[in-house]
Design an enzyme around this catalytic site. Structure first.
Site, PDB file in Angstrom:
ATOM      1  N   HIS A 183       0.866  -1.296   0.130  1.00  0.00           N
ATOM      2  CA  HIS A 183       0.103   0.110   0.006  1.00  0.00           C
ATOM      3  C   HIS A 183       0.938   1.287  -0.113  1.00  0.00           C
ATOM      4  O   HIS A 183       0.521   2.092  -0.777  1.00  0.00           O
ATOM      5  CB  HIS A 183      -0.918   0.093   1.251  1.00  0.00           C
ATOM      6  CG  HIS A 183      -1.690  -1.085   1.402  1.00  0.00           C
ATOM      7  ND1 HIS A 183      -2.020  -1.870   2.577  1.00  0.00           N
ATOM      8  CD2 HIS A 183      -2.814  -1.496   0.649  1.00  0.00           C
ATOM      9  CE1 HIS A 183      -3.155  -2.435   2.418  1.00  0.00           C
ATOM     10  NE2 HIS A 183      -3.422  -2.404   1.141  1.00  0.00           N
ATOM     11  N   LYS A 203     -18.546  -3.751   8.028  1.00  0.00           N
ATOM     12  CA  LYS A 203     -17.470  -4.824   7.760  1.00  0.00           C
ATOM     13  C   LYS A 203     -16.818  -5.331   8.935  1.00  0.00           C
ATOM     14  O   LYS A 203     -16.461  -4.357  10.117  1.00  0.00           O
ATOM     15  CB  LYS A 203     -16.542  -4.374   6.703  1.00  0.00           C
ATOM     16  CG  LYS A 203     -17.128  -4.341   5.408  1.00  0.00           C
ATOM     17  CD  LYS A 203     -16.001  -4.089   4.142  1.00  0.00           C
ATOM     18  CE  LYS A 203     -16.713  -4.029   3.058  1.00  0.00           C
ATOM     19  NZ  LYS A 203     -15.956  -3.574   1.663  1.00  0.00           N
ATOM     20  N   ARG A 256      -1.760  -6.164  -8.798  1.00  0.00           N
ATOM     21  CA  ARG A 256      -0.917  -7.156  -8.396  1.00  0.00           C
ATOM     22  C   ARG A 256      -0.966  -8.304  -9.453  1.00  0.00           C
ATOM     23  O   ARG A 256      -0.153  -9.173  -9.656  1.00  0.00           O
ATOM     24  CB  ARG A 256      -1.140  -7.680  -6.947  1.00  0.00           C
ATOM     25  CG  ARG A 256      -0.757  -6.901  -5.763  1.00  0.00           C
ATOM     26  CD  ARG A 256      -1.483  -7.238  -4.633  1.00  0.00           C
ATOM     27  NE  ARG A 256      -3.045  -6.890  -4.770  1.00  0.00           N
ATOM     28  CZ  ARG A 256      -3.891  -7.154  -3.629  1.00  0.00           C
ATOM     29  NH1 ARG A 256      -3.430  -7.155  -2.389  1.00  0.00           N
ATOM     30  NH2 ARG A 256      -5.018  -7.153  -3.749  1.00  0.00           N
ATOM     31  N   SER A 277      -3.477  -7.648   2.772  1.00  0.00           N
ATOM     32  CA  SER A 277      -3.742  -7.616   4.394  1.00  0.00           C
ATOM     33  C   SER A 277      -4.038  -9.122   4.589  1.00  0.00           C
ATOM     34  O   SER A 277      -3.724  -9.278   5.851  1.00  0.00           O
ATOM     35  CB  SER A 277      -4.705  -6.430   4.484  1.00  0.00           C
ATOM     36  OG  SER A 277      -4.062  -5.218   4.302  1.00  0.00           O
TER      37      SER A 277
END
Ligand code: ADP
Length: 162
Positions: free
Chosen positions: A17, A41, A90, A127
């Site tokens: 990040h 969430k 990615r 993450s």
């Protein structure tokens, strides 16, 4: 003044990040790291925890600030007068998901999305994988900032005890 937004949940922030944020800060006059703080969430870290880790992470980047946001990122961008959303890619899987999001966001408000190839050094870092590996005692140093390591171990231990 060209302002961009780097959105995410950053649970927790990784070096992948921060690499994107740093590179975006070289391309735009100002960058806002927008931390999703929607209550629905379930996250390992609280909104405050994620915001404060990011603030730590961007110290030294003069044109970057960190803010929480709820709701649609397009609404946030309009209110913040941001011309672009910056996303790191990615893999092809990221691309497939992000392309659809970018097109929806452009449809909603016309905001542009700028894709940046992930630094190959961090191309395998997410993450969720960081949390999984760390929860089994794997060494994630070098993949997240050093100041994340302590809180990560602590939060994972707390979760295990619950
Ligand atoms: P989300 O909240 O969408 O799950 P994250 O908070 O994990 O997303 O990440 C926010 C954004 O940062 C992602 O949409 C992706 O564009 C980018 N990103 C995440 N990890 C990396 C990495 N290792 N390298 C480059 N970009 C990344």
């Amino acid at each position: 003044m060209r302002r961009a937004v780097c959105p995410g949940s950053f649970d927790p922030v990784t070096n992948g990040h921060l690499d994107i944020v740093q590179r975006a800060s070289g391309l735009f006059d100002e960058v806002i790291v927008a931390v999703g703080v929607n209550v629905s969430k379930s996250r390992l870290f609280s909104a405050e925890g994620r915001l404060s880790m990011l603030e730590h992470g961007v110290v030294g980047l003069g044109n970057v600030r960190v803010e929480g946001f709820t709701g649609l990122i397009t609404t946030y961008c309009r209110e913040a007068d941001a011309v672009a959303i910056v996303k790191g890619l990615r893999s092809g899987t990221d691309f497939d998901y992000e392309l659809q999001m970018a097109q929806m966001n452009a449809h909603l408000t016309g905001v542009e999305t700028v894709f940046m190839p992930a630094n190959p050094q961090y191309g395998f870092v997410s993450s969720s994988l960081i949390k999984e590996v760390a929860s089994y005692g794997g060494d994630v140093s070098g993949l997240v900032p050093d100041f994340v390591l302590g809180p990560l171990t602590e939060k994972l231990a707390q979760r295990k005890a619950e």
